[in-house]
Design a protein around this motif. Structure first.
Motif, PDB file in Angstrom:
ATOM      1  N   SER A  65       9.907  -9.715 -36.796  1.00  0.00           N
ATOM      2  CA  SER A  65       8.913  -9.219 -35.842  1.00  0.00           C
ATOM      3  C   SER A  65       9.478  -8.114 -34.956  1.00  0.00           C
ATOM      4  CB  SER A  65       8.378 -10.359 -34.987  1.00  0.00           C
ATOM      5  OG  SER A  65       9.371 -10.827 -34.105  1.00  0.00           O
ATOM      6  N   LEU A  66      10.792  -8.142 -34.729  1.00  0.00           N
ATOM      7  CA  LEU A  66      11.410  -7.096 -33.907  1.00  0.00           C
ATOM      8  C   LEU A  66      11.517  -5.774 -34.645  1.00  0.00           C
ATOM      9  CD1 LEU A  66      14.407  -8.901 -32.160  1.00  0.00           C
ATOM     10  CD2 LEU A  66      12.116  -8.475 -31.254  1.00  0.00           C
ATOM     11  N   GLY A  67      11.661  -5.848 -35.945  1.00  0.00           N
ATOM     12  CA  GLY A  67      11.920  -4.633 -36.714  1.00  0.00           C
ATOM     13  C   GLY A  67      13.412  -4.503 -36.936  1.00  0.00           C
ATOM     14  N   SER A  68      13.847  -3.321 -37.251  1.00  0.00           N
ATOM     15  CA  SER A  68      15.266  -3.120 -37.596  1.00  0.00           C
ATOM     16  C   SER A  68      16.068  -2.713 -36.366  1.00  0.00           C
ATOM     17  CB  SER A  68      15.401  -2.080 -38.703  1.00  0.00           C
ATOM     18  OG  SER A  68      14.834  -0.862 -38.298  1.00  0.00           O
ATOM     19  N   PHE A  69      16.708  -3.683 -35.789  1.00  0.00           N
ATOM     20  CA  PHE A  69      17.587  -3.453 -34.647  1.00  0.00           C
ATOM     21  C   PHE A  69      18.935  -4.082 -34.951  1.00  0.00           C
ATOM     22  CE2 PHE A  69      13.413  -3.095 -32.753  1.00  0.00           C
ATOM     23  CZ  PHE A  69      13.555  -1.954 -31.990  1.00  0.00           C
ATOM     24  N   PRO A  70      20.000  -3.457 -34.487  1.00  0.00           N
ATOM     25  CA  PRO A  70      21.329  -4.048 -34.700  1.00  0.00           C
ATOM     26  C   PRO A  70      21.416  -5.437 -34.061  1.00  0.00           C
ATOM     27  CG  PRO A  70      21.503  -1.802 -33.838  1.00  0.00           C
ATOM     28  CD  PRO A  70      20.058  -2.196 -33.765  1.00  0.00           C
ATOM     29  N   GLN A  71      22.227  -6.301 -34.665  1.00  0.00           N
ATOM     30  CA  GLN A  71      22.378  -7.664 -34.156  1.00  0.00           C
ATOM     31  C   GLN A  71      22.837  -7.666 -32.702  1.00  0.00           C
ATOM     32  OE1 GLN A  71      21.389 -10.479 -35.864  1.00  0.00           O
ATOM     33  NE2 GLN A  71      21.705 -11.512 -33.917  1.00  0.00           N
ATOM     34  N   ALA A  72      23.663  -6.695 -32.316  1.00  0.00           N
ATOM     35  CA  ALA A  72      24.121  -6.622 -30.918  1.00  0.00           C
ATOM     36  C   ALA A  72      22.938  -6.441 -29.967  1.00  0.00           C
ATOM     37  CB  ALA A  72      25.117  -5.481 -30.755  1.00  0.00           C
ATOM     38  N   ASP A  73      21.940  -5.629 -30.361  1.00  0.00           N
ATOM     39  CA  ASP A  73      20.748  -5.438 -29.532  1.00  0.00           C
ATOM     40  C   ASP A  73      19.916  -6.714 -29.470  1.00  0.00           C
ATOM     41  OD1 ASP A  73      21.620  -2.840 -29.300  1.00  0.00           O
ATOM     42  OD2 ASP A  73      19.938  -1.941 -30.380  1.00  0.00           O
ATOM     43  N   VAL A  74      19.814  -7.411 -30.600  1.00  0.00           N
ATOM     44  CA  VAL A  74      19.083  -8.679 -30.642  1.00  0.00           C
ATOM     45  C   VAL A  74      19.769  -9.689 -29.728  1.00  0.00           C
ATOM     46  CG1 VAL A  74      18.388 -10.618 -32.110  1.00  0.00           C
ATOM     47  CG2 VAL A  74      18.189  -8.260 -32.962  1.00  0.00           C
ATOM     48  N   ASN A  75      21.090  -9.767 -29.815  1.00  0.00           N
ATOM     49  CA  ASN A  75      21.840 -10.694 -28.963  1.00  0.00           C
ATOM     50  C   ASN A  75      21.634 -10.386 -27.490  1.00  0.00           C
ATOM     51  OD1 ASN A  75      22.835 -12.038 -31.205  1.00  0.00           O
ATOM     52  ND2 ASN A  75      24.765 -10.906 -31.229  1.00  0.00           N
ATOM     53  N   GLU A  76      21.644  -9.109 -27.148  1.00  0.00           N
ATOM     54  CA  GLU A  76      21.437  -8.712 -25.751  1.00  0.00           C
ATOM     55  C   GLU A  76      20.040  -9.107 -25.278  1.00  0.00           C
ATOM     56  OE1 GLU A  76      22.605  -4.958 -22.910  1.00  0.00           O
ATOM     57  OE2 GLU A  76      22.218  -4.563 -25.025  1.00  0.00           O
ATOM     58  N   LEU A  77      19.046  -8.925 -26.135  1.00  0.00           N
ATOM     59  CA  LEU A  77      17.674  -9.310 -25.792  1.00  0.00           C
ATOM     60  C   LEU A  77      17.583 -10.817 -25.570  1.00  0.00           C
ATOM     61  CD1 LEU A  77      14.654  -8.650 -25.471  1.00  0.00           C
ATOM     62  CD2 LEU A  77      14.460  -8.849 -27.974  1.00  0.00           C
ATOM     63  N   VAL A  78      18.178 -11.594 -26.460  1.00  0.00           N
ATOM     64  CA  VAL A  78      18.137 -13.057 -26.322  1.00  0.00           C
ATOM     65  C   VAL A  78      18.911 -13.489 -25.079  1.00  0.00           C
ATOM     66  CG1 VAL A  78      18.713 -15.264 -27.413  1.00  0.00           C
ATOM     67  CG2 VAL A  78      17.727 -13.411 -28.787  1.00  0.00           C
ATOM     68  N   ASP A  79      20.013 -12.821 -24.776  1.00  0.00           N
ATOM     69  CA  ASP A  79      20.750 -13.128 -23.545  1.00  0.00           C
ATOM     70  C   ASP A  79      19.881 -12.893 -22.313  1.00  0.00           C
ATOM     71  OD1 ASP A  79      23.010 -13.840 -24.982  1.00  0.00           O
ATOM     72  OD2 ASP A  79      24.043 -11.927 -24.654  1.00  0.00           O
ATOM     73  N   ILE A  80      19.066 -11.858 -22.332  1.00  0.00           N
ATOM     74  CA  ILE A  80      18.152 -11.590 -21.209  1.00  0.00           C
ATOM     75  C   ILE A  80      17.116 -12.705 -21.109  1.00  0.00           C
ATOM     76  CG2 ILE A  80      16.359 -10.025 -20.355  1.00  0.00           C
ATOM     77  CD1 ILE A  80      18.036  -7.709 -21.620  1.00  0.00           C
ATOM     78  N   MET A  81      16.660 -13.207 -22.251  1.00  0.00           N
ATOM     79  CA  MET A  81      15.688 -14.310 -22.259  1.00  0.00           C
ATOM     80  C   MET A  81      16.283 -15.573 -21.639  1.00  0.00           C
ATOM     81  SD  MET A  81      14.225 -14.097 -26.101  1.00  0.00           S
ATOM     82  CE  MET A  81      13.340 -12.691 -26.728  1.00  0.00           C
TER      83      MET A  81
END
Length: 166
Positions: A65-81
């Motif tokens: 659902s996010l699309g193609s983002f590096p895992q580091a960006d995904v991790n940062e987003l989840v950390d914000i959550m």
């Protein structure tokens, strides 16, 4: 348009934004994404209204659902959550981080992953129907630009919205 007569970059940006979709389209798209992401959250089988941050990171439905983002960006987003740094994420925190994430993506017309002072100024001008004062705009960017790059990244924007700096 007369409001952009003296600034060719602003005129070009506004024409691109207007051609892409209207504000009501943005709102409708964000509402649909909200519904999809609520379904995604619930598919992770929340316990007492929370899911584990690691389960979000590993969810194929979430990643797709996010699309193609590096895992580091995904991790940062989840950390914000995970606002409490407990390893658990509530639905409110989940959606509260995803709304500005998706809004940023829709407004990042050049897909650079950042918004310049000029782009943010144009966005504020477009939304508020008045040109922001340059000094106020620079201070606004300085407040949320954590790495002092002179631009606002996706993560900086999401964090600023979540922390109610915006």
């Amino acid at each position: 348009a007369s409001y952009a007569r003296g600034d060719h970059q602003v005129k070009s940006y506004l024409e691109t934004l207007q051609g892409a979709f209207s504000l009501s389209d943005v709102h409708a798209r964000l509402q649909k994404l909200d519904q999809q992401m609520s379904i995604c959250f619930n598919s992770l089988r929340p316990q007492k209204g929370k899911v584990m941050a690691r389960d979000i990171r590993g969810s194929q439905q979430f990643l797709q659902s996010l699309g193609s983002f590096p895992q580091a960006d995904v991790n940062e987003l989840v950390d914000i959550m995970d606002r409490e740094h407990s390893g658990w994420v509530t639905l409110d925190n989940f959606l509260g981080a995803l709304r500005p994430f998706f809004a940023f993506n829709m407004l990042d017309i050049d897909d650079s992953g950042t918004l310049s002072v000029h782009e943010l100024g144009t966005l504020i001008w477009f939304q508020a129907r008045m040109k922001p004062d340059p000094a106020t705009l620079r201070e606004f960017v300085r407040t949320i630009d954590e790495d002092a790059s002179g631009t606002v990244s996706r993560a900086e924007w999401v964090k600023a919205v979540v922390e109610e700096k915006v």
